[in-house]
Write a protein that holds these residues in place. Structure first.
Motif, PDB file in Angstrom:
ATOM      1  N   ALA A 174     121.226 101.023  42.513  1.00  0.00           N
ATOM      2  CA  ALA A 174     121.716 100.883  41.053  1.00  0.00           C
ATOM      3  C   ALA A 174     120.873 101.568  40.156  1.00  0.00           C
ATOM      4  N   ILE A 175     121.460 102.146  38.978  1.00  0.00           N
ATOM      5  CA  ILE A 175     121.076 102.950  38.086  1.00  0.00           C
ATOM      6  C   ILE A 175     120.707 102.341  36.835  1.00  0.00           C
ATOM      7  N   TYR A 176     119.209 102.466  36.369  1.00  0.00           N
ATOM      8  CA  TYR A 176     118.961 102.196  35.102  1.00  0.00           C
ATOM      9  C   TYR A 176     118.787 103.504  34.238  1.00  0.00           C
ATOM     10  N   ARG A 177     119.367 103.501  33.035  1.00  0.00           N
ATOM     11  CA  ARG A 177     119.442 104.661  32.250  1.00  0.00           C
ATOM     12  C   ARG A 177     118.488 104.320  30.964  1.00  0.00           C
ATOM     13  N   LEU A 178     118.033 105.394  30.655  1.00  0.00           N
ATOM     14  CA  LEU A 178     116.961 105.343  29.307  1.00  0.00           C
ATOM     15  C   LEU A 178     117.294 106.263  28.369  1.00  0.00           C
ATOM     16  N   ILE A 199     122.414 104.822  49.344  1.00  0.00           N
ATOM     17  CA  ILE A 199     121.275 104.210  49.620  1.00  0.00           C
ATOM     18  C   ILE A 199     120.236 105.152  49.839  1.00  0.00           C
ATOM     19  N   ASP A 200     119.066 104.774  50.201  1.00  0.00           N
ATOM     20  CA  ASP A 200     117.934 105.734  50.683  1.00  0.00           C
ATOM     21  C   ASP A 200     117.839 105.797  52.120  1.00  0.00           C
ATOM     22  N   ALA A 201     117.370 107.022  52.619  1.00  0.00           N
ATOM     23  CA  ALA A 201     117.389 107.361  53.913  1.00  0.00           C
ATOM     24  C   ALA A 201     116.772 106.484  54.952  1.00  0.00           C
ATOM     25  N   THR A 202     115.560 105.828  54.202  1.00  0.00           N
ATOM     26  CA  THR A 202     114.982 104.807  55.043  1.00  0.00           C
ATOM     27  C   THR A 202     115.769 103.559  55.381  1.00  0.00           C
ATOM     28  N   GLN A 203     116.718 103.353  54.688  1.00  0.00           N
ATOM     29  CA  GLN A 203     117.460 102.189  55.128  1.00  0.00           C
ATOM     30  C   GLN A 203     118.668 102.523  56.214  1.00  0.00           C
ATOM     31  N   ILE A 204     118.623 103.666  56.598  1.00  0.00           N
ATOM     32  CA  ILE A 204     119.633 103.982  57.748  1.00  0.00           C
ATOM     33  C   ILE A 204     118.884 103.701  59.039  1.00  0.00           C
ATOM     34  N   PRO A 205     119.421 102.628  59.835  1.00  0.00           N
ATOM     35  CA  PRO A 205     118.657 102.312  61.138  1.00  0.00           C
ATOM     36  C   PRO A 205     118.861 103.373  62.183  1.00  0.00           C
ATOM     37  N   ALA A 224     116.930 105.450  40.040  1.00  0.00           N
ATOM     38  CA  ALA A 224     117.636 104.665  41.179  1.00  0.00           C
ATOM     39  C   ALA A 224     116.756 103.676  41.540  1.00  0.00           C
ATOM     40  N   ILE A 225     117.282 102.615  41.791  1.00  0.00           N
ATOM     41  CA  ILE A 225     116.639 101.381  42.066  1.00  0.00           C
ATOM     42  C   ILE A 225     117.250 100.839  43.301  1.00  0.00           C
ATOM     43  N   PHE A 226     116.162 100.678  44.418  1.00  0.00           N
ATOM     44  CA  PHE A 226     116.698 100.332  45.612  1.00  0.00           C
ATOM     45  C   PHE A 226     116.202  98.852  45.793  1.00  0.00           C
ATOM     46  N   LEU A 269     109.725  97.125  39.334  1.00  0.00           N
ATOM     47  CA  LEU A 269     110.806  95.718  39.929  1.00  0.00           C
ATOM     48  C   LEU A 269     109.823  95.788  41.196  1.00  0.00           C
ATOM     49  N   PRO A 270     109.264  94.396  41.275  1.00  0.00           N
ATOM     50  CA  PRO A 270     108.895  93.813  42.596  1.00  0.00           C
ATOM     51  C   PRO A 270     110.067  94.060  43.524  1.00  0.00           C
ATOM     52  N   LEU A 271     109.469  94.435  45.126  1.00  0.00           N
ATOM     53  CA  LEU A 271     110.387  94.264  46.081  1.00  0.00           C
ATOM     54  C   LEU A 271     111.512  95.387  46.062  1.00  0.00           C
ATOM     55  N   ALA A 272     111.234  96.394  45.365  1.00  0.00           N
ATOM     56  CA  ALA A 272     112.368  97.634  45.311  1.00  0.00           C
ATOM     57  C   ALA A 272     111.573  98.842  45.185  1.00  0.00           C
ATOM     58  N   GLU A 273     112.374  99.839  45.571  1.00  0.00           N
ATOM     59  CA  GLU A 273     111.806 101.447  45.220  1.00  0.00           C
ATOM     60  C   GLU A 273     112.446 101.716  44.024  1.00  0.00           C
ATOM     61  N   VAL A 274     111.871 102.338  43.042  1.00  0.00           N
ATOM     62  CA  VAL A 274     112.257 103.000  41.942  1.00  0.00           C
ATOM     63  C   VAL A 274     112.047 104.680  41.661  1.00  0.00           C
TER      64      VAL A 274
END
Length: 396
Positions: free
Chosen positions: A46-50, A187-193, A99-101, A68-73
Motif C-alpha cells: 500500500a502506498i502512503y503519500r506525503l 510485495i516484499d521479497a521476504t513474503q515469497i516462500p 510502501a506499507i506491507f 503502523l504496528p504489524l507492518a513494514e514501512v
C-alpha cells in the motif's frame, strides 16, 4: 487530499503577508497525506503519500515516516522536491512515498508522518522556534488471503536456469545446479516462500536464498533466487518433474498457477561413470583368457594404484579429489553395479558409520557454502568409507 494542521497550531506571521479586507493570507506551510490504495490484500504493498508545502525558509527540515504496528514501512519510488502555486502563493513542495506491507488483516490505523524543523526568527534575539507537524491517523483496510493461498501479487513469473551441462545434454557423472527465480510485483521479497523440491532419484542440497527488492514505476518488485544442487542417487537418469507455485492475482481476484515444465531424461544406464567402472569387467574377461596368473597380477596392480590414489587424496584433504578416488575404488569392489555418487555408495554400505561418512562427505561437497573441514577430518571420513566398503564386499 487532506490539509492537516494540528489544533492550536500558531501560524508564523511575516512582514509582507498583510491581510487586505476580508481576504485570508495563504498559510506559510501545509501538510497533505493520503493512502493511494486504501484497501489491499495482506502482505501486499500500500502506498502512503506525503506532501509538505513550504512557503518560508525552514532550517533542519526532517520528515519522519508514518508508523503502523504489524507492518513494514519503507521509502518507495522517487522522493522529489518541486515548486508549485497554491492560493496565489509559491511553495517549495517535498513529496515522499512510503510502501506499507501489512502482516495482518483487518482495519488498521496508520499513525501519520511527522515534519520537524526550525522556524526563522521574527526579530533579533528571539528564541528558536520549532515546527512540529503530524499527519492525521489514516485507515487501511487489509483483506486476508483466500484459503489455500500463501502469496498474493499483482503479477508473478517463475523461471529457471541450469548450470552447464544443460539438462538436454545431461552428463550424469556430474551433479546438476538448478537456479529458480520467483519475481513478483507489489510485495516484499521476504513474503515469497521457499519452493520445496523432492525429486525421486536425487539428493537435493539447497544454497542460501538471495532476496532482491526494487521499485519500478512506483511499484515494489521483489525476487527470490534459490539455487539447488541435485545429486543423482542411482545408475539411471531420473527425470525432473514439473514444479508449480499457486498464487493469488490481486487485479482480478483470481487464483493462478505458475509452473516450470517437467524435464524427462532417457532411462538408459548413466553415461560418464568412472572409467574403471565401465572397463573393469571387460578387462577381467580378457585377463581370464590370458590365464589366471596374469589376471591376478593385473588385478593386484590395479588395486595398488587405486589404494595409492586414495592415500594421496586423503593427504591433500580436497573433498572432491577424495570422492573421485573413493568412487574409483568402489567401482573396483562393485563391478556389476558401480555407484556413481557418494549418495549411491551410501545406499549399498552395510556399516552405519561408513554410510554416515559418505553422506556427510557429499553434504560438504554439494551443500550450502561453509568452512571446509581439516584434511584430517576428510581423511577420517575416507577411512570409514573404505572400511565399510571392504566389509560390504566381504559380506556379499
Amino acid at each position: 487530499m487532506v490539509d492537516l494542521r494540528p489544533t492550536g497550531f500558531r501560524r508564523l506571521a511575516l512582514a509582507g503577508l498583510a491581510i487586505a479586507g476580508n481576504a485570508v493570507a495563504a498559510p506559510d506551510w501545509r501538510l497533505e497525506t493520503e493512502m493511494l490504495q486504501p484497501r489491499v490484500t495482506v502482505q501486499t504493498e500500500a502506498i502512503y503519500r506525503l506532501r509538505f508545502y513550504q512557503g518560508i525558509a525552514i532550517r533542519d527540515l526532517d520528515i519522519e515516516p508514518p508508523s503502523l504496528p504489524l507492518a513494514e514501512v519503507r521509502p518507495s519510488g522517487t522522493q522529489r522536491v518541486f515548486e508549485t502555486q497554491r492560493e496565489g502563493r509559491r511553495y517549495r513542495v517535498h513529496e515522499r512515498h512510503y510502501a506499507i506491507f501489512p502482516y495482518a488483516s483487518g482495519d488498521l490505523k496508520i499513525v501519520g508522518a511527522r515534519v520537524n524543523g526550525e522556524l526563522p526568527s521574527a526579530s533579533l534575539g528571539e528564541k528558536k522556534r520549532h515546527l512540529r507537524l503530524q499527519g492525521d491517523t489514516l485507515a487501511l483496510a487489509v483483506q486476508p488471503l483466500p484459503a489455500g493461498h500463501f502469496l498474493a501479487a499483482h503479477a508473478l513469473t517463475l523461471s529457471e536456469q541450469w548450470e552447464t551441462p544443460d539438462p538436454a545434454t545431461y552428463h550424469p557423472a556430474r551433479w546438476l545446479r538448478r537456479q529458480i527465480r520467483i519475481e513478483a510485483q507489489g510485495i516484499d521479497a521476504t513474503q515469497i516462500p521457499e519452493l520445496k523440491m523432492d525429486i525421486p532419484g536425487y539428493a537435493i542440497h539447497p544454497d542460501s536464498a538471495r532476496l532482491e527488492n526494487r521499485s519500478e514505476s512506483g511499484m515494489a518488485v521483489a525476487a527470490r533466487i534459490q539455487t539447488y544442487n541435485l545429486v543423482p542417487q542411482s545408475d539411471t537418469q531420473p527425470g525432473i518433474p514439473a514444479l508449480s507455485l499457486r498464487w493469488w492475482r490481486i487485479g482480478d481476484q483470481t487464483s493462478q498457477l505458475a509452473t516450470l515444465p517437467a524435464r524427462p531424461f532417457d532411462t538408459a544406464p548413466m553415461a560418464g561413470a568412472p572409467e574403471t567402472a565401465q572397463l573393469l569387467p571387460v578387462k577381467l574377461a580378457l585377463a581370464g583368457l590370458l590365464g589366471g596368473l596374469v589376471a591376478l597380477a593385473g588385478i593386484r596392480r590395479s588395486a595398488i594404484r587405486l589404494e595409492w590414489r586414495l592415500q594421496r587424496a586423503m593427504a591433500g584433504g580436497n573433498p572432491v579429489v577424495v570422492r573421485d578416488a573413493i568412487l574409483a575404488l568402489a567401482a573396483r569392489c562393485q563391478p556389476a553395479a558401480p555407484p556413481n555418487s557418494l549418495g549411491a555408495l551410501a545406499g549399498i554400505l552395510d556399516d552405519p558409520e561408513a554410510r554416515c561418512a559418505a553422506q556427510e562427505l557429499e553434504r560438504i561437497i554439494y551443500g550450502p557454502p561453509a568452512s571446509l573441514p581439516s584434511r584430517h577430518v576428510i581423511a577420517g571420513m575416507a577411512r570409514h568409507i573404505k572400511r565399510g566398503l571392504r566389509r560390504t564386499r566381504s559380506i556379499r
